[in-house]
Design an enzyme around this catalytic site. Sequence first.
Site, PDB file in Angstrom:
ATOM      1  N   GLY A  72      33.080  24.056 -25.730  1.00 41.38           N
ATOM      2  CA  GLY A  72      31.777  24.028 -24.867  1.00 41.38           C
ATOM      3  C   GLY A  72      30.282  24.708 -25.206  1.00 41.38           C
ATOM      4  O   GLY A  72      29.606  24.640 -24.389  1.00 41.38           O
ATOM      5  N   TYR A  83      26.628  18.056  -5.514  1.00 37.84           N
ATOM      6  CA  TYR A  83      27.695  18.539  -6.690  1.00 37.84           C
ATOM      7  C   TYR A  83      28.921  17.562  -6.704  1.00 37.84           C
ATOM      8  O   TYR A  83      29.446  17.093  -7.524  1.00 37.84           O
ATOM      9  CB  TYR A  83      28.195  19.970  -6.384  1.00 37.84           C
ATOM     10  CG  TYR A  83      28.935  20.561  -7.555  1.00 37.84           C
ATOM     11  CD1 TYR A  83      28.138  20.744  -8.659  1.00 37.84           C
ATOM     12  CD2 TYR A  83      30.173  20.852  -7.445  1.00 37.84           C
ATOM     13  CE1 TYR A  83      28.848  21.254  -9.767  1.00 37.84           C
ATOM     14  CE2 TYR A  83      30.947  21.441  -8.770  1.00 37.84           C
ATOM     15  CZ  TYR A  83      30.044  21.493  -9.976  1.00 37.84           C
ATOM     16  OH  TYR A  83      30.885  22.135 -10.956  1.00 37.84           O
ATOM     17  N   LYS A  92      36.265  19.881 -10.055  1.00 33.69           N
ATOM     18  CA  LYS A  92      36.578  21.453 -10.231  1.00 33.69           C
ATOM     19  C   LYS A  92      38.086  21.922  -9.264  1.00 33.69           C
ATOM     20  O   LYS A  92      38.727  22.646  -9.578  1.00 33.69           O
ATOM     21  CB  LYS A  92      35.517  22.178  -9.861  1.00 33.69           C
ATOM     22  CG  LYS A  92      34.295  22.031 -10.840  1.00 33.69           C
ATOM     23  CD  LYS A  92      34.686  22.663 -12.242  1.00 33.69           C
ATOM     24  CE  LYS A  92      33.248  22.761 -13.093  1.00 33.69           C
ATOM     25  NZ  LYS A  92      33.683  23.202 -14.669  1.00 33.69           N
ATOM     26  N   ASP A 144      35.555  15.622 -29.080  1.00 35.68           N
ATOM     27  CA  ASP A 144      35.256  15.067 -27.866  1.00 35.68           C
ATOM     28  C   ASP A 144      36.561  15.178 -26.956  1.00 35.68           C
ATOM     29  O   ASP A 144      37.574  14.835 -27.280  1.00 35.68           O
ATOM     30  CB  ASP A 144      34.865  13.387 -28.115  1.00 35.68           C
ATOM     31  CG  ASP A 144      34.654  12.863 -26.821  1.00 35.68           C
ATOM     32  OD1 ASP A 144      35.158  13.216 -25.718  1.00 35.68           O
ATOM     33  OD2 ASP A 144      33.890  11.571 -26.851  1.00 35.68           O
ATOM     34  N   VAL A 145      36.495  15.927 -25.947  1.00 35.01           N
ATOM     35  CA  VAL A 145      37.757  16.358 -25.365  1.00 35.01           C
ATOM     36  C   VAL A 145      38.261  15.028 -24.474  1.00 35.01           C
ATOM     37  O   VAL A 145      39.590  15.126 -23.870  1.00 35.01           O
ATOM     38  CB  VAL A 145      37.566  17.226 -24.389  1.00 35.01           C
ATOM     39  CG1 VAL A 145      37.043  18.728 -25.039  1.00 35.01           C
ATOM     40  CG2 VAL A 145      36.580  17.014 -23.062  1.00 35.01           C
ATOM     41  N   THR A 163      21.813  26.847 -17.392  1.00 32.87           N
ATOM     42  CA  THR A 163      22.048  26.155 -18.830  1.00 32.87           C
ATOM     43  C   THR A 163      21.403  24.756 -18.847  1.00 32.87           C
ATOM     44  O   THR A 163      20.904  24.253 -17.800  1.00 32.87           O
ATOM     45  CB  THR A 163      23.563  26.383 -18.665  1.00 32.87           C
ATOM     46  OG1 THR A 163      23.990  25.474 -17.864  1.00 32.87           O
ATOM     47  CG2 THR A 163      24.047  27.708 -18.615  1.00 32.87           C
TER      48      THR A 163
HETATM   49  P1  NAD Z   1      26.555  23.369 -21.037  1.00 32.63           P
HETATM   50  O1  NAD Z   1      25.677  22.084 -20.994  1.00 32.63           O
HETATM   51  O2  NAD Z   1      25.844  24.589 -21.900  1.00 32.63           O
HETATM   52  O3  NAD Z   1      27.789  23.174 -21.526  1.00 32.63           O
HETATM   53  C1  NAD Z   1      28.599  21.997 -21.209  1.00 32.63           C
HETATM   54  C2  NAD Z   1      29.381  21.801 -22.186  1.00 32.63           C
HETATM   55  O4  NAD Z   1      30.278  20.518 -22.204  1.00 32.63           O
HETATM   56  C3  NAD Z   1      28.468  21.227 -23.417  1.00 32.63           C
HETATM   57  O5  NAD Z   1      28.736  21.982 -24.520  1.00 32.63           O
HETATM   58  C4  NAD Z   1      28.963  19.784 -23.662  1.00 32.63           C
HETATM   59  O6  NAD Z   1      28.923  19.422 -24.799  1.00 32.63           O
HETATM   60  C5  NAD Z   1      30.352  19.854 -23.318  1.00 32.63           C
HETATM   61  N1  NAD Z   1      31.097  18.601 -22.922  1.00 32.63           N
HETATM   62  C6  NAD Z   1      30.613  17.702 -22.169  1.00 32.63           C
HETATM   63  N2  NAD Z   1      31.180  16.395 -22.252  1.00 32.63           N
HETATM   64  C7  NAD Z   1      32.154  16.689 -23.356  1.00 32.63           C
HETATM   65  C8  NAD Z   1      33.090  16.062 -24.031  1.00 32.63           C
HETATM   66  N3  NAD Z   1      33.515  14.768 -23.684  1.00 32.63           N
HETATM   67  N4  NAD Z   1      33.767  16.573 -24.936  1.00 32.63           N
HETATM   68  C9  NAD Z   1      33.531  17.657 -25.416  1.00 32.63           C
HETATM   69  N5  NAD Z   1      32.520  18.403 -24.751  1.00 32.63           N
HETATM   70  C10 NAD Z   1      31.967  18.062 -23.690  1.00 32.63           C
HETATM   71  O7  NAD Z   1      26.322  24.010 -19.403  1.00 32.63           O
HETATM   72  P2  NAD Z   1      27.049  25.442 -18.794  1.00 32.63           P
HETATM   73  O8  NAD Z   1      26.542  25.576 -17.640  1.00 32.63           O
HETATM   74  O9  NAD Z   1      27.487  26.415 -20.079  1.00 32.63           O
HETATM   75  O10 NAD Z   1      28.467  24.707 -18.664  1.00 32.63           O
HETATM   76  C11 NAD Z   1      29.773  25.166 -19.036  1.00 32.63           C
HETATM   77  C12 NAD Z   1      30.892  25.375 -17.908  1.00 32.63           C
HETATM   78  O11 NAD Z   1      30.704  26.300 -17.006  1.00 32.63           O
HETATM   79  C13 NAD Z   1      30.985  23.895 -17.216  1.00 32.63           C
HETATM   80  O12 NAD Z   1      32.527  23.755 -16.908  1.00 32.63           O
HETATM   81  C14 NAD Z   1      30.294  24.188 -15.897  1.00 32.63           C
HETATM   82  O13 NAD Z   1      30.990  23.096 -14.917  1.00 32.63           O
HETATM   83  C15 NAD Z   1      30.627  25.549 -15.791  1.00 32.63           C
HETATM   84  N6  NAD Z   1      29.829  26.191 -14.735  1.00 32.63           N
HETATM   85  C16 NAD Z   1      28.440  26.187 -14.867  1.00 32.63           C
HETATM   86  C17 NAD Z   1      27.584  26.891 -13.878  1.00 32.63           C
HETATM   87  C18 NAD Z   1      26.201  26.933 -14.068  1.00 32.63           C
HETATM   88  O14 NAD Z   1      25.671  26.997 -12.955  1.00 32.63           O
HETATM   89  N7  NAD Z   1      25.701  26.743 -15.180  1.00 32.63           N
HETATM   90  C19 NAD Z   1      28.354  27.563 -12.759  1.00 32.63           C
HETATM   91  C20 NAD Z   1      29.653  27.477 -12.814  1.00 32.63           C
HETATM   92  C21 NAD Z   1      30.317  26.875 -13.730  1.00 32.63           C
HETATM   93  O1  0WE Z   2      29.274  22.231 -13.163  1.00 29.90           O
HETATM   94  C1  0WE Z   2      28.114  22.228 -13.071  1.00 29.90           C
HETATM   95  C2  0WE Z   2      27.311  21.010 -13.832  1.00 29.90           C
HETATM   96  C3  0WE Z   2      28.010  20.405 -14.418  1.00 29.90           C
HETATM   97  C4  0WE Z   2      27.390  18.864 -14.912  1.00 29.90           C
HETATM   98  C5  0WE Z   2      25.884  18.894 -15.030  1.00 29.90           C
HETATM   99  C6  0WE Z   2      25.475  17.594 -15.521  1.00 29.90           C
HETATM  100  C7  0WE Z   2      24.062  17.575 -15.738  1.00 29.90           C
HETATM  101  C8  0WE Z   2      23.359  16.157 -16.728  1.00 29.90           C
HETATM  102  C9  0WE Z   2      28.295  17.801 -15.127  1.00 29.90           C
HETATM  103  N1  0WE Z   2      27.596  16.649 -15.393  1.00 29.90           N
HETATM  104  C10 0WE Z   2      26.315  16.560 -15.583  1.00 29.90           C
HETATM  105  N2  0WE Z   2      25.752  15.381 -15.972  1.00 29.90           N
HETATM  106  C11 0WE Z   2      24.504  15.061 -16.397  1.00 29.90           C
HETATM  107  O2  0WE Z   2      24.252  14.082 -16.558  1.00 29.90           O
HETATM  108  N3  0WE Z   2      27.375  23.398 -12.584  1.00 29.90           N
HETATM  109  C12 0WE Z   2      28.137  24.213 -11.954  1.00 29.90           C
HETATM  110  C13 0WE Z   2      25.847  23.672 -12.408  1.00 29.90           C
HETATM  111  C14 0WE Z   2      25.418  22.797 -11.169  1.00 29.90           C
HETATM  112  O3  0WE Z   2      25.300  21.469 -11.081  1.00 29.90           O
HETATM  113  C15 0WE Z   2      24.963  21.082  -9.941  1.00 29.90           C
HETATM  114  C16 0WE Z   2      25.066  22.116  -9.000  1.00 29.90           C
HETATM  115  C17 0WE Z   2      25.288  23.359  -9.859  1.00 29.90           C
HETATM  116  C18 0WE Z   2      25.325  24.588  -9.380  1.00 29.90           C
HETATM  117  C19 0WE Z   2      24.684  19.755  -9.415  1.00 29.90           C
HETATM  118  C20 0WE Z   2      24.446  19.714  -7.903  1.00 29.90           C
HETATM  119  C21 0WE Z   2      24.137  20.929  -7.006  1.00 29.90           C
HETATM  120  C22 0WE Z   2      24.621  22.068  -7.601  1.00 29.90           C
END
Ligand code: NAD
Ligand code: 0WE
Length: 256
Positions: free
Chosen positions: A13, A156, A163, A65-66, A194
């Site tokens: 990731g 969300y 989740k 690709d997961v 991010t």
């Molecule tokens: P990020 O975009 O940096 O990471 C998301 C990753 O998912 C990317 O590296 C992307 O390449 C990978 N991904 C998506 N589809 C894929 C696939 N088919 N195969 C392999 N990899 C794939 O964003 P992030 O915020 O660091 O997200 C990481 C995790 O943290 C996610 O599970 C997200 O839900 C979780 N999260 C994020 C937040 C936030 O606010 N950013 C809060 C809580 C939890």
């Molecule tokens: O898990 C996430 C976001 C994950 C995510 C983000 C994207 C943006 C681009 C999954 N799929 C996509 N697809 C795309 O095309 N978070 C915890 C961050 C997040 O996302 C939200 C949040 C928060 C917080 C979306 C709506 C409301 C709150």
Amino acid sequence: MSLLENKIGIVFGVANKRSIAWAIAQAWKKAGATLAFTYQGDRLKENVEELAGTFGPETLILPCDVTKDDDIARVFSEVGAKFGRLDLALHSVAFAPKDALEGEFVNTSREAFRVAHDVSAYSLVAIARAAAPLMTQGGSIVAMTYYGSEKVVPHYNVMGVAKAALEASTRYLAYDLGPKRIRVNCISAGPVNTLAARGISGFSEMLKHYEAHSPLKRNVLPEELGATGTFLASDGAAAITGQVIYVDAGYQIMGM
Ligand code: NAD
Ligand code: 0WE
């Protein structure tokens, strides 16, 4: 002695330097772990090579690709060939089609529901199954989740449902793999700026909301996710499995 001395880990990731996966990988590395990285596709290859390249020549960097069983099988076969063992795995991967995160949940298409669950929840099961045979001295698997799994966070949507599946999968995996001394836990992070969060409309308002309403009156820092990730990976967490640990400045305890 460092907390993760002689541990071998794999990180799924990392997209760029803002990725939560990168924050946790840096903390794992600092604690002494040797790491392998996977990246989603050619688009991210250079990014990950540039970041993880600084970790030394023993660092393995592989595409994955997961949603592809063959990719997952190849990754764990290469990890087995290079290191012979695995101790840690980080799942920090999520995706739902953008339109599913914009309108109302009631309009979620069958395909968007399928993709969100395949990428964001099933992949943990597939990774845990492939990792387990290499975790011959026990292990720690950590996945990233968000509060939208348990309460409605507008927009969300299907990600919240995915989740919830990820968190329930964590409990069932913890039960199955416990006898092998493999622990499985989630970190529920407060919002972090991010790539995955950037596209979300109203995200900066969400950061302000946490600042105003969380007990600690601030947002979470990536280094703090790194510290909790290191704790969960370490022997200090040896009796913790199947849990969701909130790293959210206390937001989750609030009723209003
Ligand atoms: P990020 O975009 O940096 O990471 C998301 C990753 O998912 C990317 O590296 C992307 O390449 C990978 N991904 C998506 N589809 C894929 C696939 N088919 N195969 C392999 N990899 C794939 O964003 P992030 O915020 O660091 O997200 C990481 C995790 O943290 C996610 O599970 C997200 O839900 C979780 N999260 C994020 C937040 C936030 O606010 N950013 C809060 C809580 C939890
Ligand atoms: O898990 C996430 C976001 C994950 C995510 C983000 C994207 C943006 C681009 C999954 N799929 C996509 N697809 C795309 O095309 N978070 C915890 C961050 C997040 O996302 C939200 C949040 C928060 C917080 C979306 C709506 C409301 C709150």
